[in-house]
Design a protein around this motif. Structure first.
Motif, PDB file in Angstrom:
ATOM      1  N   SER A   1     -10.659   6.792 -23.248  1.00  0.00           N
ATOM      2  CA  SER A   1     -10.843   5.344 -23.054  1.00  0.00           C
ATOM      3  C   SER A   1     -11.131   5.043 -21.584  1.00  0.00           C
ATOM      4  O   SER A   1     -11.621   3.974 -21.242  1.00  0.00           O
ATOM      5  CB  SER A   1      -9.699   4.514 -23.613  1.00  0.00           C
ATOM      6  OG  SER A   1      -8.477   5.019 -23.221  1.00  0.00           O
ATOM      7  N   SER A   2     -10.885   6.031 -20.693  1.00  0.00           N
ATOM      8  CA  SER A   2     -11.249   5.827 -19.282  1.00  0.00           C
ATOM      9  C   SER A   2     -12.741   5.509 -19.149  1.00  0.00           C
ATOM     10  O   SER A   2     -13.135   4.646 -18.363  1.00  0.00           O
ATOM     11  CB  SER A   2     -10.946   7.090 -18.471  1.00  0.00           C
ATOM     12  OG  SER A   2      -9.583   7.373 -18.513  1.00  0.00           O
TER      13      SER A   2
ATOM     14  N   THR B   1      -7.195   5.328 -27.972  1.00  0.00           N
ATOM     15  CA  THR B   1      -7.429   6.683 -27.451  1.00  0.00           C
ATOM     16  C   THR B   1      -6.722   7.733 -28.305  1.00  0.00           C
ATOM     17  O   THR B   1      -5.713   7.417 -28.950  1.00  0.00           O
ATOM     18  CB  THR B   1      -6.937   6.797 -26.001  1.00  0.00           C
ATOM     19  OG1 THR B   1      -7.118   8.141 -25.554  1.00  0.00           O
ATOM     20  CG2 THR B   1      -5.462   6.450 -25.850  1.00  0.00           C
TER      21      THR B   1
ATOM     22  N   SER C   1      -5.629  10.352 -26.689  1.00  0.00           N
ATOM     23  CA  SER C   1      -4.936  11.107 -25.639  1.00  0.00           C
ATOM     24  C   SER C   1      -3.417  11.049 -25.770  1.00  0.00           C
ATOM     25  O   SER C   1      -2.722  11.848 -25.148  1.00  0.00           O
ATOM     26  CB  SER C   1      -5.288  10.546 -24.259  1.00  0.00           C
ATOM     27  OG  SER C   1      -6.629  10.759 -23.965  1.00  0.00           O
TER      28      SER C   1
ATOM     29  N   ASP D   1      -5.947  -3.302 -24.646  1.00  0.00           N
ATOM     30  CA  ASP D   1      -5.843  -1.841 -24.626  1.00  0.00           C
ATOM     31  C   ASP D   1      -4.630  -1.422 -25.452  1.00  0.00           C
ATOM     32  O   ASP D   1      -3.490  -1.740 -25.106  1.00  0.00           O
ATOM     33  CB  ASP D   1      -5.704  -1.378 -23.160  1.00  0.00           C
ATOM     34  CG  ASP D   1      -5.654   0.140 -23.032  1.00  0.00           C
ATOM     35  OD1 ASP D   1      -5.134   0.804 -23.950  1.00  0.00           O
ATOM     36  OD2 ASP D   1      -6.109   0.663 -21.999  1.00  0.00           O
TER      37      ASP D   1
ATOM     38  N   ARG E   1     -10.523  14.559 -24.344  1.00  0.00           N
ATOM     39  CA  ARG E   1     -11.189  13.331 -23.935  1.00  0.00           C
ATOM     40  C   ARG E   1     -11.861  12.591 -25.085  1.00  0.00           C
ATOM     41  O   ARG E   1     -13.054  12.743 -25.345  1.00  0.00           O
ATOM     42  CB  ARG E   1     -12.229  13.600 -22.807  1.00  0.00           C
ATOM     43  CG  ARG E   1     -11.776  14.497 -21.687  1.00  0.00           C
ATOM     44  CD  ARG E   1     -10.541  13.952 -20.969  1.00  0.00           C
ATOM     45  NE  ARG E   1     -10.728  12.615 -20.441  1.00  0.00           N
ATOM     46  CZ  ARG E   1      -9.862  11.611 -20.677  1.00  0.00           C
ATOM     47  NH1 ARG E   1      -8.769  11.778 -21.401  1.00  0.00           N
ATOM     48  NH2 ARG E   1     -10.094  10.436 -20.174  1.00  0.00           N
TER      49      ARG E   1
ATOM     50  N   TYR F   1      -1.255   3.035 -26.784  1.00  0.00           N
ATOM     51  CA  TYR F   1       0.032   3.587 -27.227  1.00  0.00           C
ATOM     52  C   TYR F   1       0.511   3.025 -28.563  1.00  0.00           C
ATOM     53  O   TYR F   1       1.658   3.239 -28.945  1.00  0.00           O
ATOM     54  CB  TYR F   1       1.094   3.310 -26.151  1.00  0.00           C
ATOM     55  CG  TYR F   1       0.730   3.935 -24.828  1.00  0.00           C
ATOM     56  CD1 TYR F   1       0.977   5.279 -24.592  1.00  0.00           C
ATOM     57  CD2 TYR F   1       0.094   3.196 -23.830  1.00  0.00           C
ATOM     58  CE1 TYR F   1       0.619   5.867 -23.388  1.00  0.00           C
ATOM     59  CE2 TYR F   1      -0.272   3.774 -22.622  1.00  0.00           C
ATOM     60  CZ  TYR F   1      -0.002   5.112 -22.411  1.00  0.00           C
ATOM     61  OH  TYR F   1      -0.360   5.701 -21.233  1.00  0.00           O
TER      62      TYR F   1
HETATM   63  C1  LIG Z   1      -3.049   1.870 -20.936  1.00  0.00           C
HETATM   64  C2  LIG Z   1      -3.900   3.082 -20.881  1.00  0.00           C
HETATM   65  N1  LIG Z   1      -5.160   3.030 -21.298  1.00  0.00           N
HETATM   66  C3  LIG Z   1      -5.958   4.107 -21.261  1.00  0.00           C
HETATM   67  C4  LIG Z   1      -5.499   5.303 -20.758  1.00  0.00           C
HETATM   68  C5  LIG Z   1      -6.457   6.457 -20.591  1.00  0.00           C
HETATM   69  O1  LIG Z   1      -6.642   7.128 -21.723  1.00  0.00           O
HETATM   70  P1  LIG Z   1      -7.780   8.223 -21.873  1.00  0.00           P
HETATM   71  O2  LIG Z   1      -7.118   9.530 -21.698  1.00  0.00           O
HETATM   72  O3  LIG Z   1      -8.261   7.980 -23.264  1.00  0.00           O
HETATM   73  O4  LIG Z   1      -8.864   7.998 -20.868  1.00  0.00           O
HETATM   74  C6  LIG Z   1      -4.187   5.415 -20.324  1.00  0.00           C
HETATM   75  C7  LIG Z   1      -3.698   6.711 -19.787  1.00  0.00           C
HETATM   76  O5  LIG Z   1      -2.649   6.885 -19.288  1.00  0.00           O
HETATM   77  C8  LIG Z   1      -3.373   4.275 -20.363  1.00  0.00           C
HETATM   78  O6  LIG Z   1      -2.104   4.308 -19.909  1.00  0.00           O
END
Ligand SMILES: Cc1ncc(COP(=O)(O)O)c(C=O)c1O
Length: 368
Positions: free
Chosen positions: A90-91, A216, A218, A188, A227, A191
């Motif tokens: 999601s980054s 995500t 992740s 977002d 990723r 979690y």
């Molecule tokens: C709120 C939030 N959004 C997105 C991410 C990033 O996730 P990704 O690994 O999918 O880039 C994180 C990672 O810690 C996060 O805390």
């Protein structure tokens, strides 16, 4: 010779950087308990590994299966592939989002603290992050503060639900008050899988076409190194993200892993249960020590240790010396004694509890 640094567009070098120095440190100390990065301590399942291995045989080909995976992700919400954008974590979606909505100088309203990559990508893309501190009394996102900060340069709003690092959800009515402004809003949900009782806000995109929801693999799915992130929005929005992204932004191996992880809901359930069991134990044990853990809903717990007199950095350094890597947290409302911890393996969690017990056996003033 011209000074090349003067040729760089002016907003790049002053932008805050997203740098997690402790990642390198953690890889250099593989025996330290790695509890600082909101990772999943459980490695990918055999099913996921097998899918990656099989797909690796097609590594000479450009990726396919985009539409197939988009369909699968959309179906539970009664949406279609045209509502889903896939990203390299999601980054990547966060970075694309700034470029979709903001020209240099435009403003993005965002709580502070929250996931710090947001500030970095807003600034490096030339926009301005207007940071609204969490409410002082309950550390909740200050929705009124966000609404009051709107100007004619505001092009985007951000809500992380549950927020990182607090782990707290935003009140549903407050979220709607924000969406009622009609300003593009990122929700977002990185979690959310950790709290199966909570519904996603994805359905809100039908009511508020300027809202979009990020997710995500992740975190609860445990594929941070592979990723994979994605976003739900109305088709016009997804189309704009498609135009911004680089082609082939998600590798064939990642796509295969994500599909296999979706098939393997049993593993997801186990990972969530492991996390939530330990989060409950952490809460209990921290309270016994006189620490104040937040009632967190993700895979991380913010802990208020201000009564003990140590700074966040001192806490993290003491834990590191004892084999545990925790996360420093910058001051919140002038208080600098917070730390954040993510459940690790059973062994790491037990070790962390021992280390925390030892550190907080006495306040700083009494430590020799
Ligand atoms: C709120 C939030 N959004 C997105 C991410 C990033 O996730 P990704 O690994 O999918 O880039 C994180 C990672 O810690 C996060 O805390």
């Amino acid at each position: 010779m011209a000074d090349v640094s003067k040729k760089i567009v002016p907003w790049i070098m002053p932008a805050v950087q997203y740098k997690v120095d402790s990642v390198e440190l953690a890889w250099q100390h593989p025996n330290h308990a790695r509890m600082f990065l909101n990772e999943n301590p459980i490695p990918p399942s055999e099913k996921v590994l097998k899918a990656i291995e099989e797909m690796a045989r097609y590594g000479n080909r450009y990726p396919h299966r985009w539409v197939q995976l988009r369909k699968r992700l959309a179906e539970p919400f009664g949406l279609g592939p045209e509502n889903v954008f896939l990203g390299n974590g999601s980054s990547e979606v966060i970075d694309n989002m700034v470029r979709v909505f903001c020209q240099p100088g435009d403003e993005v309203i965002i709580p502070e603290p929250t996931f710090s990559l947001f500030y970095a990508r807003i600034e490096v893309n030339g926009a301005k992050d207007v940071r609204i501190p969490l409410r002082k009394d309950d550390y909740q996102v200050d929705i009124d503060g966000m609404i009051n900060a709107v100007t004619d340069r505001t092009k985007l709003m951000i809500v992380v639900n549950p927020n990182n690092p607090t782990g707290l959800f935003v009140d549903d009515n407050d979220l709607r008050r924000l969406l009622d402004l009609g300003i593009p809003t990122c929700i977002d949900e990185a979690y959310l899988e950790y709290d199966p009782s909570r519904g996603s806000k994805v359905p809100l995109i039908k009511e508020y076409p300027h809202a979009f929801v990020m997710k995500t693999f992740s975190k609860a799915y445990g594929l941070a190194g592979l990723r994979f992130g994605y976003m739900f929005g109305v088709p016009e929005l997804v189309e704009a993200f498609e135009r911004i992204k680089l082609p082939w932004n998600v590798s064939i191996l990642t796509l295969a892993a994500a599909e296999a992880a979706l098939d393997d809901q049993e593993s997801l359930k186990k990972k969530v249960e492991h996390n939530n069991r330990w989060m409950a134990i952490f809460t209990e044990e921290f309270r016994k020590l006189g620490l104040k853990p937040f009632p967190a809903h993700g895979n991380y717990m913010l802990v208020d240790a201000n009564d003990f007199g140590y700074s966040s950095k001192e806490i993290i350094d003491m834990a590191f010396e004892r084999g545990v890597i925790l996360k420093t947290i910058g001051p919140i409302h002038g208080k600098n004694g917070f730390f954040r911890v993510t459940p690790g393996t059973d062994e790491e969690n037990k070790r962390m509890l021992e280390v925390v017990k030892e550190i907080f056996s006495q306040p700083k003033a009494k430590r020799a």
